[in-house]
Design a protein around this motif. Structure first.
Motif, short mmCIF file in Angstrom:
data_model
loop_
_atom_site.label_atom_id
_atom_site.label_comp_id
_atom_site.label_asym_id
_atom_site.label_seq_id
_atom_site.Cartn_x
_atom_site.Cartn_y
_atom_site.Cartn_z
N LEU A 444 18.37 40.08 -19.72
CA LEU A 444 19.21 41.26 -19.54
C LEU A 444 18.49 42.51 -20.03
CD1 LEU A 444 21.92 42.44 -18.68
CD2 LEU A 444 22.82 41.90 -20.95
N ALA A 445 17.76 42.40 -21.12
CA ALA A 445 17.00 43.54 -21.62
C ALA A 445 15.94 43.96 -20.60
CB ALA A 445 16.34 43.18 -22.96
N THR A 446 15.35 42.99 -19.90
CA THR A 446 14.37 43.32 -18.86
C THR A 446 14.99 44.16 -17.76
OG1 THR A 446 13.15 41.28 -19.31
CG2 THR A 446 12.81 42.30 -17.17
N VAL A 447 16.20 43.80 -17.35
CA VAL A 447 16.88 44.57 -16.30
C VAL A 447 17.10 46.01 -16.76
CG1 VAL A 447 18.99 44.75 -14.96
CG2 VAL A 447 17.96 42.52 -15.34
N TRP A 448 17.61 46.19 -17.98
CA TRP A 448 17.86 47.54 -18.49
C TRP A 448 16.56 48.33 -18.59
CZ3 TRP A 448 22.24 50.13 -18.76
CH2 TRP A 448 23.46 49.44 -18.82
N CYS A 449 15.52 47.70 -19.08
CA CYS A 449 14.24 48.41 -19.23
C CYS A 449 13.68 48.82 -17.88
CB CYS A 449 13.24 47.51 -19.96
SG CYS A 449 13.63 47.23 -21.70
N MET A 450 13.75 47.92 -16.90
CA MET A 450 13.25 48.28 -15.57
C MET A 450 14.09 49.38 -14.93
SD MET A 450 10.62 46.40 -15.41
CE MET A 450 10.12 46.71 -13.74
N TRP A 451 15.38 49.41 -15.23
CA TRP A 451 16.24 50.49 -14.71
C TRP A 451 15.83 51.82 -15.34
CZ3 TRP A 451 22.35 50.37 -14.79
CH2 TRP A 451 22.83 51.38 -13.94
N VAL A 452 15.61 51.80 -16.63
CA VAL A 452 15.18 53.03 -17.31
C VAL A 452 13.83 53.50 -16.78
CG1 VAL A 452 14.49 53.98 -19.54
CG2 VAL A 452 16.52 52.53 -19.38
N GLU A 453 12.91 52.59 -16.59
CA GLU A 453 11.60 52.98 -16.07
C GLU A 453 11.70 53.51 -14.65
OE1 GLU A 453 8.98 49.70 -16.48
OE2 GLU A 453 9.06 49.68 -18.68
N MET A 454 12.61 52.97 -13.86
CA MET A 454 12.81 53.50 -12.52
C MET A 454 13.30 54.94 -12.56
SD MET A 454 15.25 51.99 -9.46
CE MET A 454 16.77 52.55 -10.24
N GLU A 455 14.23 55.22 -13.47
CA GLU A 455 14.71 56.60 -13.59
C GLU A 455 13.61 57.52 -14.12
OE1 GLU A 455 17.40 57.61 -12.44
OE2 GLU A 455 18.54 55.77 -12.10
N LEU A 456 12.80 57.05 -15.03
CA LEU A 456 11.70 57.87 -15.52
C LEU A 456 10.68 58.13 -14.43
CD1 LEU A 456 11.06 56.22 -19.02
CD2 LEU A 456 12.16 58.41 -18.56
N LEU A 457 10.45 57.15 -13.57
CA LEU A 457 9.50 57.33 -12.48
C LEU A 457 9.94 58.41 -11.52
CD1 LEU A 457 6.88 56.22 -11.19
CD2 LEU A 457 8.31 54.62 -9.90
N HIS A 458 11.25 58.52 -11.36
CA HIS A 458 11.80 59.57 -10.47
C HIS A 458 12.19 60.83 -11.25
CE1 HIS A 458 11.98 57.10 -6.80
NE2 HIS A 458 12.23 56.08 -7.64
N LYS A 459 11.74 60.91 -12.51
CA LYS A 459 11.91 62.10 -13.36
C LYS A 459 13.37 62.43 -13.63
CE LYS A 459 7.52 64.07 -11.84
NZ LYS A 459 6.81 65.25 -11.28
N ASN A 460 14.19 61.41 -13.69
CA ASN A 460 15.59 61.60 -14.08
C ASN A 460 15.71 61.29 -15.58
OD1 ASN A 460 16.30 62.10 -11.37
ND2 ASN A 460 16.55 59.91 -10.95
N TYR A 461 15.19 62.26 -16.40
CA TYR A 461 15.09 61.99 -17.83
C TYR A 461 16.45 61.91 -18.52
CZ TYR A 461 10.37 63.41 -16.58
OH TYR A 461 9.16 63.51 -15.97
N PRO A 462 17.40 62.79 -18.22
CA PRO A 462 18.73 62.64 -18.85
C PRO A 462 19.39 61.31 -18.50
CG PRO A 462 18.49 64.83 -17.90
CD PRO A 462 17.33 64.03 -17.41
#
Length: 847
Positions: A444-462
């Motif tokens: 489950l932590a992997t899913v959350w981390c990959m979601w966060v990294e996806m948002e960072l990749l698209h520059k959605n920092y907030p």
């Protein structure tokens, strides 16, 4: 007895024949009188018959007829009579009346002996020879079975079965077999075999089906129900035109449900049944159904190969028909279309093979994540099938039974939408993935981390910060009264995931404020889920923002949270940063830190802290404190690390206090270090004494260190040691000291020889004692010296004849050397040193 009978006419002129006939008449009269006196005595008749056994058949038959007429119930007489009559049959013509006469004889015997199975067997064996009268023979068998009790029927049926099988009349044989199976139902397998050989396949299939359905049936041939079932399936599938009274498809499908180990063969049999009937479309449906239901690679390969062979055979047949046909062009064009259709169908089947085989593997284990990912790769150019496969996979796989990384499958599903620019659907997939009850919290932590990294990749920092906050928020468990607490779910344990907190801290450092970042680190330390690297990162972050004391507090919290060896790096950073920051301004505090870490660290990891502590004292404290720390290190560290520390200790002591201060350090090191390192220390100590001009002290040190070096060893340290001592004696010694060195060398060599000897097995040492005594020169020398110790009349001592002996003058009075032979030391002993003004030159100058 002669060949002439008493009733035969002979030539009156032949005197011998007449005499012989008279003798026969006289012998017969004796038997005749006996049977007349006792006509009902079996013994009389048997003696008479035995006496007439060489007579003509006609005479014997008349005698037998007379006997059975008087004794019609005698089994012995009838049996002898019937055998004799059968022996008289010499393969005559079927039209010969003797056949019918013997039949009548048997019938007359059976009037009285119809309960005798042996009579019946003889009669039936004789009737079987009459192949022209099958009906009469069959009626005779029927009469025998009716006459004999059922317990004796087993003697008749083998003959009856052989008769009907040889007669060639199928209807008769079939009826007889049915009657026989009423008595012996276990012989049904033989009946089925005969039916198959006779071509009566419909009856054979029915009988075989009865055997399969009969739970109490046990094969006398050792066949299992499984084998019987497959015999039935092969029989009905390969003969659809001859087996008409059975529902073939229903029977085979029942076998598919009952026997799961050979389903591929059964599916092929069912398809073959429809192919033989000419229902090709139905056969294709069967093959497709089979490939979508089998669960083993073996069954799939069997069905797929049969399917492909079926399509190839249709194409081949069509091509042969086209070659032989001479029809019009329009019809030929239609046939070409049909041929192209069949070719396309075969090509499509071959293209589908990887997908079908993947389905087989997934039916074996629908929770195999890796197999689902391989299946997705099969549809590289078909996005719609990819989406369908992803959807089917995440719906089919049970999270608690997943074989593989299910979290990465969800992430790959979301990345598929992300790569196609559909970020909203990717977020929906990620959100659904966070609600899955994974087996491990790490998934489950992997899913959350990959979601966060996806948002960072698209520059959605907030958005990334908000996701980190959601992921690390503690989920409260609902408790019900009167019920025990269930095990927490992965969602309830997620807030203690170290991976998530590390990612949260990195995101806060990059895009958050100082206070929020500090709060994240503090929360992680409070939950006791921080790693040593997180502590170091936290302290470095505070130091970058000029919060030095806060940084040291973070280090303090870290060293309180972990133990050695995990806290090793934190202590290194803490002490380094503290000394770098305050230097000598807070010396006592630094000393307390070093004492604190030395009290906790194990001796295997303490070296770096001792050296750092000593460096601190050298730079900002007192030199004697540094020396004390080095001394503590030499005593506390493992033996394999002490030598290097002693080298540093000696170097720093010489720098601070001079060379003379190193003597006690050398002495302590020689006592504390292992033998090999102690010899090196002795060598260095002797060099220091030589520099100080203390040659005698240096020689004593070399003599002390010699006990650690085996002269026979090829080790570089031992070789160097003896070489250095040799060089020392050449440069600074004399003949006596050189001889002393050689004596010590021999003594040390003997010492190591004895040690090696003691290490051997006691039994082996006792067996080799004589050989060792003969080879040991020192033992011979001691024996000779013991012999010299006895009183001798001569006043002068007798010189021992030992080529290896070195004459050492132990008398200090150099003047009193009368009677002592002086031997020059060979020049080769001194090597190249003989050219310099060494011990040899000084000795020659003295002489």
């Amino acid at each position: 007895m002669d060949e002439y009978d008493s009733s035969d006419e002979v030539d009156p002129n032949d005197s011998n024949a007449v005499a012989h006939r008279e003798n026969i008449r006289e012998a017969d009269l004796l038997y005749e009188e006996e049977v007349l006196r006792a006509p009902f005595l079996l013994k009389s008749w048997t003696r008479y018959i035995e006496a007439k056994k060489e007579a003509r058949p006609k005479s014997r038959n008349l005698l037998y007829e007379r006997a059975v007429k008087e004794l019609p119930g005698s089994y012995k007489l009838w049996y002898m009579y019937l055998l004799d009559r059968k022996d008289q049959m010499d393969d005559p013509c079927p039209l010969d009346p003797c056949w019918e006469e013997l039949n009548n004889t048997f019938e007359r015997a059976l009037v009285f002996l119809h309960k005798m199975p042996k009579i019946w067997k003889e009669y039936l064996g004789f009737r079987v020879q009459q192949t022209w009268d099958i009906t009469g023979t069959r009626h005779t068998f029927d009469r025998a079975l009716r006459a004999l009790p059922i317990t004796q029927h087993e003697q008749i049926w083998p003959l009856f079965r052989k008769f009907v099988l040889d007669c060639g009349v199928k209807e008769t044989a079939q009826r007889v077999w049915r009657r026989y199976l009423m008595l012996q139902p276990e012989q049904t397998e033989e009946y089925v075999k005969w039916l198959v050989d006779a071509g009566l396949l419909d009856e054979a299939a029915k009988r075989l089906a009865d055997l399969v359905n009969n739970e109490s049936f046990e094969s006398i041939q050792g066949k299992s129900k499984h084998e019987l079932w497959f015999e039935l399936c092969d029989l009905i599938a390969k003969n659809p035109d001859k087996v008409t009274g059975m529902r073939v498809e229903a029977i085979i499908r029942q076998g598919l449900r009952k026997f799961t180990s050979e389903v591929g063969r059964l599916w092929c049999s069912l398809a073959d049944y429809f192919i033989r009937k000419g229902h090709f479309d139905k056969a294709r449906d069967i093959y497709e159904e089979a490939m979508s239901s089998v669960v083993t690679a073996r069954d799939f390969s069997m069905v797929f190969d049969a399917y492909a062979q079926f399509e190839e055979s249709l194409i081949t047949a069509k091509m042969e028909m086209e070659e032989e046909s001479d029809e019009e062009s329009e019809e030929e064009e239609g046939e070409d279309v049909e041929l192209e259709l069949r070719l396309a169908r075969l090509e499509h089947l071959m293209d589908r093979r990887p997908e079908l085989f993947s389905s087989v593997k997934l039916r074996q284990n629908p929770n195999d994540v890796n197999e689902w990912r391989k299946r997705i790769k099969l549809f590289e150019n078909d996005d719609l099938k990819k989406i369908q496969t992803y959807t089917t996979a995440v719906k089919t796989i049970k999270p608690q039974s997943a074989d593989g990384n299910l979290a990465m499958l969800w992430v790959a599903f979301a990345h598929f939408y992300e790569n196609h620019g559909d970020l909203s659907n990717a977020r929906v997939i990620m959100d659904k993935a966070t609600q899955v009850e994974f087996r491990r919290t790490e998934d489950l932590a992997t899913v959350w981390c990959m979601w966060v990294e996806m948002e960072l990749l698209h520059k959605n920092y907030p958005q990334a910060l908000e996701l980190c906050k959601r992921a690390t928020a503690e989920t409260k468990r609902k408790r019900k009264r009167g019920k025990s607490d269930d095990a927490p779910t992965v969602q309830q344990k997620l807030h203690r995931s170290t991976r998530l907190w590390m990612l949260y801290a990195d995101v806060e450092e990059s895009f958050g404020s100082f206070l929020t970042c500090k709060a994240v680190y503090d929360k992680a330390l409070e939950l006791k889920i921080a790693t040593p690297q997180m502590v170091i990162n936290y302290a470095a972050y505070l130091e970058e923002n000029k919060y030095y004391e806060e940084s040291f507090k973070a280090y303090e919290r870290g060293v309180a949270l972990f133990t050695f060896p995990y806290v090793h790096d934190i202590w290194i950073m803490y002490l380094s940063k503290f000394v770098e920051r305050y230097a000598g301004s807070k010396l006592e505090r630094a000393r307390d830190l070093f004492e604190q870490v030395l009290g906790k660290v194990g001796k295997e990891q303490a070296r770096v802290f001792y050296l750092m502590y000593a460096r601190l004292e050298e730079d900002y404290g007192l030199a004697r404190h540094a020396m004390h720390i080095y001394d503590r290190a030499c005593k506390a560290l493992p033996s394999e690390e002490r030598f290097d520390v002693y080298q540093i200790y000696l170097s720093r002591a010489q720098d601070f206090f001079g060379v003379t201060r190193t003597r006690e350090i050398y002495e302590a090191g020689i006592q504390a270090l292992p033998d090999r390192q102690a010899s090196t220390m002795c060598l260095k100590f002797s060099q220091v004494e030589v520099l100080l001009g203390e040659v005698d002290r240096a020689r004593e040190i070399l003599m002390h260190g010699a006990q650690f070096c085996d002269p026979r060893s090829t080790d570089a340290g031992c070789t160097e040691y003896w070489g250095k001592w040799h060089e020392f004696e050449v440069n600074h010694g004399n003949e006596d000291t050189f001889r002393e060195m050689l004596r010590v060398k021999r003594s040390v060599q003997l010492q190591f020889t004895e040690v090696s000897f003691q290490a051997h097995d006691v039994a082996a040492a006792a067996a080799a004692a004589d050989e060792l005594a003969a080879a040991n020169n020192m033992e011979q020398l001691e024996a000779n010296m013991a012999a010299e110790a006895q009183p001798e009349p001569e006043p002068e001592p007798v010189a021992q004849n030992n080529p290896e002996e070195i004459d050492i003058d132990l008398d200090d009075d150099e003047d009193d050397d009368d009677g002592i032979e002086k031997i020059e030391v060979p020049a080769a002993v001194f090597g190249d040193a003989a050219s310099s003004m060494g011990a040899l030159e000084r000795l020659k100058a003295k002489k």
